[in-house]
Design an enzyme around this catalytic site. Sequence first.
Site, PDB file in Angstrom:
ATOM      1  N   ALA A  26       0.844  -1.195   0.000  1.00 25.94           N
ATOM      2  CA  ALA A  26       0.000   0.000   0.000  1.00 25.94           C
ATOM      3  C   ALA A  26       0.875   1.240   0.000  1.00 25.94           C
ATOM      4  O   ALA A  26       2.045   1.192   0.381  1.00 25.94           O
ATOM      5  CB  ALA A  26      -0.921   0.002   1.224  1.00 25.94           C
ATOM      6  N   ASP A  27       0.291   2.329  -0.418  1.00 26.25           N
ATOM      7  CA  ASP A  27       0.947   3.620  -0.327  1.00 26.25           C
ATOM      8  C   ASP A  27      -0.121   4.659  -0.030  1.00 26.25           C
ATOM      9  O   ASP A  27      -1.254   4.542  -0.514  1.00 26.25           O
ATOM     10  CB  ASP A  27       1.686   3.974  -1.618  1.00 26.25           C
TER      11      ASP A  27
END
Length: 148
Positions: A72-73
């Site tokens: 994820a970011d």
Amino acid sequence: MFKPIQPFILASASPRRKELLEEAGLDFEVIKLNIDESHPDGLSPLETVDFLAKKKLSRCSKWLKERLVITADTLVFKGDHILGKPGDRQHAIEMLNQLSGSDHIVTTSVCIGYKKHIHQFNVSTKVTFTNLSQLEIEYYVDSYKPYD
């Protein structure tokens, strides 16, 4: 209830992501990636956060053959300007001064990969800050160290 043979991999250094999955009672292993978060010029903030989450997944190819991997970011942006992560106390104070009394967007992009299958999605939240005093900003930065 379905229980995988091996725990899935959370490829993230985020203590908050780890905490959320632990609270959900999930069985997983954390692998911290150290990647260059550069991205092509000209991408919108949404395209950028999606690009970075997928870039992280691409670094996990050795695990994808046998295990489910989640990356994820998260990006904070105001208008088309990506704010990034504050590197130190002064930068955090400057960012909070910029956000005080205004709206901004926080978007997280998530990639879930297994073998050759990839599912990606993102979620955006509009955040409205009240006007913050300098004392409130400094207290927050000193108490919570918001550098991640």
